[in-house]
Enzyme design. Sequence first.
Site, PDB file in Angstrom:
ATOM      1  N   ASP A  99      -8.342   1.635   6.736  1.00 27.66           N
ATOM      2  CA  ASP A  99      -8.061   1.821   5.309  1.00 27.66           C
ATOM      3  C   ASP A  99      -7.263   0.647   4.747  1.00 27.66           C
ATOM      4  O   ASP A  99      -7.520   0.175   3.632  1.00 27.66           O
ATOM      5  CB  ASP A  99      -7.281   3.126   5.085  1.00 27.66           C
ATOM      6  CG  ASP A  99      -8.194   4.344   5.097  1.00 27.66           C
ATOM      7  OD1 ASP A  99      -9.409   4.158   4.930  1.00 27.66           O
ATOM      8  OD2 ASP A  99      -7.701   5.463   5.283  1.00 27.66           O
ATOM      9  N   ASP A 130      -1.423  -1.406   5.604  1.00 29.29           N
ATOM     10  CA  ASP A 130      -1.355  -0.858   6.956  1.00 29.29           C
ATOM     11  C   ASP A 130      -2.354  -1.561   7.870  1.00 29.29           C
ATOM     12  O   ASP A 130      -3.409  -2.031   7.424  1.00 29.29           O
ATOM     13  CB  ASP A 130      -1.673   0.643   6.943  1.00 29.29           C
ATOM     14  CG  ASP A 130      -0.590   1.452   6.247  1.00 29.29           C
ATOM     15  OD1 ASP A 130       0.511   0.900   6.047  1.00 29.29           O
ATOM     16  OD2 ASP A 130      -0.842   2.622   5.906  1.00 29.29           O
ATOM     17  N   GLU A 190       0.834  -1.198   0.000  1.00 37.85           N
ATOM     18  CA  GLU A 190       0.000   0.000   0.000  1.00 37.85           C
ATOM     19  C   GLU A 190       0.869   1.249   0.000  1.00 37.85           C
ATOM     20  O   GLU A 190       1.547   1.559   0.978  1.00 37.85           O
ATOM     21  CB  GLU A 190      -0.892  -0.019   1.243  1.00 37.85           C
ATOM     22  CG  GLU A 190      -1.711   1.225   1.472  1.00 37.85           C
ATOM     23  CD  GLU A 190      -2.425   1.211   2.817  1.00 37.85           C
ATOM     24  OE1 GLU A 190      -2.994   2.261   3.167  1.00 37.85           O
ATOM     25  OE2 GLU A 190      -2.403   0.186   3.508  1.00 37.85           O
ATOM     26  N   ASP A 216      -4.740  -0.711   9.758  1.00 35.73           N
ATOM     27  CA  ASP A 216      -5.835   0.173  10.146  1.00 35.73           C
ATOM     28  C   ASP A 216      -7.031  -0.099   9.243  1.00 35.73           C
ATOM     29  O   ASP A 216      -7.008  -1.021   8.409  1.00 35.73           O
ATOM     30  CB  ASP A 216      -5.407   1.641  10.088  1.00 35.73           C
ATOM     31  CG  ASP A 216      -4.926   2.060   8.686  1.00 35.73           C
ATOM     32  OD1 ASP A 216      -5.164   1.306   7.720  1.00 35.73           O
ATOM     33  OD2 ASP A 216      -4.325   3.141   8.562  1.00 35.73           O
TER      34      ASP A 216
END
Length: 655
Positions: free
Chosen positions: A518, A514, A436, A516
């Site tokens: 997103d 990541d 990402e 999280d």
Amino acid sequence: MSSEQVNEQAQQYQADNIQVLEGLEAVRKRPAMYIGDISGRGLHHLVYEVVDNSIDEALAGFATHIEVTILEDNSIRVVDNGRGIPVDMHEKMHKPALEVVLTVLHAGGKFDKGSYKVSGGLHGVGVSCVNALSDYLRAEINRDGKVYMQEYAYGKPTCDLTVIGHSDHTGTTIQFHPDASIFTETVYDYETLANRLRDLAFLNAGITLTLTDMRDRDDKGMPRTEHFYSSRGLEEFVKYLDQGKEPLISDIIHLTTERNGVPVEVAMTYNTSFNENIFSYVNNINTIEGGTHLTGFRRGLTSTLKKYAEDNKLLEKVKIELSKDDFRDGLTAVVSVKVAEPQFEGQTKTKLGNNEVMGVVQTAVSEALRNYLEEHPKQARAIVDKVVLAATARHAAYNARMKVQRKSPLSGAGLPGKLADCKSRDAVECELFLVEGDSAGGSAKQGRNPNYQAILPLRGKILNVEKAMDHKVYESEEIVNMFKALGVTIGTEEDPKEPNMSKLRYHKIIIMTDADVDGAHIATLLMTFFFRRIRPIIENGYLYIATPPLYKCSTKGKTKVQEYAWDDLQVQRFVDTHCGGDRNRMVLQRYKGLGEMNPEQLWETTMDPENRMLKQVTLTNAAEADHIFSVLMGEEVGPRRDFIESHATYANIDA
């Protein structure tokens, strides 16, 4: 080896070198030959074998309820209200029939056509295999007003069949504990079992199946329990699968019939998506490779729709030649047949070979669909318009694919510019990290082992292929880059939508995002892409998800101790072990993104095969996976909200 040694070994190879495995020893010696493998898949297969016996009783008209319980020690108990396995003496084997069923391969009532007309486990190794691969098995039979019991260990009886009580009902109870010396995994997964029981309820209308997990209790001490029941069978199965998709027609076309002694049930509908989802079953077995019943369904569908369109002059202005694949865009269907003597291709029973079934299914589908189209002209027109749209989209997608797959003399092998490739050309050892963002991509490029690890940074969130037409998929730069990096093209002689895997460049494709919300969304978009567009990547076990740590834990003071933690439990363990339980003595660094790690940290925690934790993306139930992707990534908001609320306990809510 010298000629003298060869002669000596040849002379030593005598009759006493031939090993004879008696009883169930062969199963224990080579378990994967009988249940597929000895990992989680084989572990759950044991439950399916026992449940299939109870389903056979239900299909024969003698059972209505099947209860499956996961006990605290990961034992399984399966109870049905069927006739109960016979307990009288077997004339040939000179032992109770129950003991024969549990200790002899290829023994059971399903070989007697008078006992069962159809059966899922026609190899006859089911419950005896379960017994062989369990360190404990207990059978209780309610029959003839009595309760009979016999216990086993490692496939052998540890006591005689005895009467332990009286009973006013009939049925069979099998409780077993898998042998940990056989299986690499011994913990049962509730969702995996729930998915199978849900399928069985849809495939066998009118039968109640219950799943209870004694390991998982609520605040009141009540175990987690679900009931699975369908009164409408495959009609409700298709509705379940299409949850989250926008319907093209409001109806489910549902037929239940029997022709030439073969019961046939089919349910189908159309939605506005551009995916074909057909699931086929024979005697409750998911035939993932299709077979004659699926061929019959497709022929009946295509010929009937095409004839209706031509007869009603709905194709007069269409300049594009229609393909048989165009008739299946947006189609969701389930095909289920019950065959007395099925012939399966291969040991895995995933492709039906009975030629007579093809015509049976084709005729049944043609008749039912023809009647529906004639009675519902508005819906029929919508379906034909969808077919024409699919043909138009297919041509646009073909042109887009050709642009993707056409080699440029300036770009060498046509690899994307952002790809940091590895030196090795052996696909078996090569790994591709889908990362990402450019920041994390930079750290990954510096931290990787360039001999066998390649890095492809992705910009932002890729296209949601669940809602995109084919040509839009091939116009997406990020998706085009993935196709090029992987070496995968689309289209084979048999199927223009089938991915061509012959030049796949990596056997480990690792999604690294990541930790999280997103990052989780991007990972879901990527999994949707692979599931919908390159499913063989998942089916062959090539897709993985990296698990970067959430925290770096360090102690204060001169003597520093440092560890990485992947969850709060590990953080607390670090505090208890190294800080005397005092969090004020923890330096805790929360990683919000991969870009926060330097290359050495990223290698050490997430990329180094010696230390990293990879989650393999597997496909144990294609129908359930299709349902979940449709709910999470489809157009409909309501089903997605319901799914998230019902799974909120497990959701990763990032503040």
